[in-house]
Motif scaffolding. Sequence first.
Motif, mmCIF file in Angstrom:
data_model
loop_
_atom_site.group_PDB
_atom_site.id
_atom_site.type_symbol
_atom_site.label_atom_id
_atom_site.label_comp_id
_atom_site.label_asym_id
_atom_site.label_seq_id
_atom_site.Cartn_x
_atom_site.Cartn_y
_atom_site.Cartn_z
ATOM 1 N N ALA A 41 -5.916 -12.704 4.201
ATOM 2 C CA ALA A 41 -5.355 -12.162 3.585
ATOM 3 C C ALA A 41 -5.648 -10.742 2.468
ATOM 4 O O ALA A 41 -4.781 -9.526 2.677
ATOM 5 C CB ALA A 41 -4.005 -12.632 2.711
ATOM 6 N N PRO A 43 -8.719 -9.128 3.027
ATOM 7 C CA PRO A 43 -8.866 -8.053 4.176
ATOM 8 C C PRO A 43 -7.824 -7.093 4.078
ATOM 9 O O PRO A 43 -7.702 -5.883 4.159
ATOM 10 C CB PRO A 43 -9.601 -8.054 5.449
ATOM 11 C CG PRO A 43 -9.611 -9.798 5.487
ATOM 12 C CD PRO A 43 -8.810 -10.297 4.280
ATOM 13 N N ARG A 44 -6.546 -7.282 4.144
ATOM 14 C CA ARG A 44 -5.752 -6.559 4.199
ATOM 15 C C ARG A 44 -5.041 -5.855 3.353
ATOM 16 O O ARG A 44 -4.711 -4.292 3.176
ATOM 17 C CB ARG A 44 -3.698 -7.438 4.872
ATOM 18 C CG ARG A 44 -4.670 -7.302 6.325
ATOM 19 C CD ARG A 44 -2.992 -8.240 6.439
ATOM 20 N NE ARG A 44 -2.173 -9.033 5.588
ATOM 21 C CZ ARG A 44 -2.371 -10.038 6.090
ATOM 22 N NH1 ARG A 44 -3.021 -10.847 7.192
ATOM 23 N NH2 ARG A 44 -1.789 -11.733 5.209
ATOM 24 N N MET A 45 -4.992 -6.264 1.878
ATOM 25 C CA MET A 45 -5.215 -6.259 0.509
ATOM 26 C C MET A 45 -6.394 -5.101 0.201
ATOM 27 O O MET A 45 -5.690 -3.843 -0.347
ATOM 28 C CB MET A 45 -5.042 -7.017 -0.596
ATOM 29 C CG MET A 45 -3.601 -8.473 -0.436
ATOM 30 S SD MET A 45 -3.936 -8.862 -1.739
ATOM 31 C CE MET A 45 -4.115 -10.782 -0.711
ATOM 32 N N ARG A 47 -7.844 -3.233 2.077
ATOM 33 C CA ARG A 47 -7.439 -1.953 3.092
ATOM 34 C C ARG A 47 -6.462 -1.110 2.913
ATOM 35 O O ARG A 47 -6.392 0.018 2.604
ATOM 36 C CB ARG A 47 -7.259 -2.689 4.502
ATOM 37 C CG ARG A 47 -7.726 -1.772 5.702
ATOM 38 C CD ARG A 47 -7.054 -1.733 7.341
ATOM 39 N NE ARG A 47 -6.745 -3.259 7.549
ATOM 40 C CZ ARG A 47 -7.091 -4.778 7.321
ATOM 41 N NH1 ARG A 47 -7.659 -4.916 7.868
ATOM 42 N NH2 ARG A 47 -6.864 -5.523 7.455
ATOM 43 N N GLU A 48 -5.293 -2.249 2.060
ATOM 44 C CA GLU A 48 -4.118 -1.140 1.768
ATOM 45 C C GLU A 48 -4.714 -0.321 0.346
ATOM 46 O O GLU A 48 -4.485 0.560 0.132
ATOM 47 C CB GLU A 48 -3.053 -2.089 1.520
ATOM 48 C CG GLU A 48 -2.091 -1.680 0.333
ATOM 49 C CD GLU A 48 -0.701 -2.684 0.411
ATOM 50 O OE1 GLU A 48 0.552 -2.047 0.592
ATOM 51 O OE2 GLU A 48 -1.486 -3.331 -0.408
ATOM 52 N N GLN A 90 3.924 -4.784 -2.384
ATOM 53 C CA GLN A 90 2.320 -4.263 -1.225
ATOM 54 C C GLN A 90 2.321 -5.150 -1.099
ATOM 55 O O GLN A 90 2.866 -6.740 -0.951
ATOM 56 C CB GLN A 90 1.877 -3.773 -2.444
ATOM 57 C CG GLN A 90 1.926 -2.244 -2.528
ATOM 58 C CD GLN A 90 1.227 -1.512 -4.021
ATOM 59 O OE1 GLN A 90 1.369 -1.730 -4.662
ATOM 60 N NE2 GLN A 90 0.225 -0.504 -3.126
ATOM 61 N N GLU A 91 0.817 -5.114 -0.226
ATOM 62 C CA GLU A 91 0.396 -7.272 0.606
ATOM 63 C C GLU A 91 0.046 -8.180 -1.103
ATOM 64 O O GLU A 91 0.484 -9.067 -0.371
ATOM 65 C CB GLU A 91 -1.037 -6.871 0.869
ATOM 66 C CG GLU A 91 -1.235 -5.772 2.210
ATOM 67 C CD GLU A 91 0.003 -6.025 3.502
ATOM 68 O OE1 GLU A 91 -0.284 -7.716 3.757
ATOM 69 O OE2 GLU A 91 0.456 -5.839 4.161
ATOM 70 N N HIS A 92 -0.160 -8.099 -2.093
ATOM 71 C CA HIS A 92 -0.450 -9.075 -2.450
ATOM 72 C C HIS A 92 0.574 -10.046 -3.447
ATOM 73 O O HIS A 92 0.811 -11.062 -2.986
ATOM 74 C CB HIS A 92 -1.283 -8.280 -4.177
ATOM 75 C CG HIS A 92 -1.511 -9.987 -5.184
ATOM 76 N ND1 HIS A 92 -0.756 -10.241 -5.988
ATOM 77 C CD2 HIS A 92 -2.432 -10.161 -4.858
ATOM 78 C CE1 HIS A 92 -1.300 -11.386 -6.769
ATOM 79 N NE2 HIS A 92 -1.926 -11.604 -5.959
ATOM 80 N N ALA A 95 1.823 -12.253 -0.467
ATOM 81 C CA ALA A 95 0.384 -13.084 0.295
ATOM 82 C C ALA A 95 0.776 -14.190 -0.943
ATOM 83 O O ALA A 95 0.629 -14.968 -0.344
ATOM 84 C CB ALA A 95 -0.462 -12.583 0.372
#
Length: 164
Positions: A41, A43-45, A47-48, A90-92, A95
């Motif tokens: 999770a 790396p996705r955060m 990158r975002e 958003q990603e966080h 996740a």
Amino acid sequence: MSTIDPGRMTHKYDGELVVFHIGMTINKWWRPDLWGPAFMAMPRMLRELSTDPDSGLLGHALLVGARGPYVVQYWSSVEKLYAYASSPTQEHRPAWTRFNKAARKAPGAVGVWHETFLVDTAESMYVGTPSMGLSLATERVDVPRRHDRARARFADGRTAASAG
């Protein structure tokens, strides 16, 4: 590969500065099904955040500690850090929800931790290194002659580099 600067460098930054450490402890390494999703999770955060110039993330460094990976992040404000952490779009936040659900099913398999520091004064020195740390997240500048010593750079805090 980053360019190595043989000179004496420091960072320059004016404004609020937040240093955020976040990591995970892999307590059951033989269970990647339990810690893998949390590991993937981050790396996705990053990158975002890195692709959004208004996110507040100034820079980051991925590191590996004795118990698992962690990230040092540099933020422009506590408010932007908290806004990202709590945003449902958003990603966080999703996740974090997935992690909590999985953690309840397998207590102790993986741990997460974070530390937040609001920095009032910061001193840095980089000799013979590529940009890294604060100099990568902010601005990398030559050390002014009168700020050759750490004590002088620290006394002037964020403005030490701009004074010379």
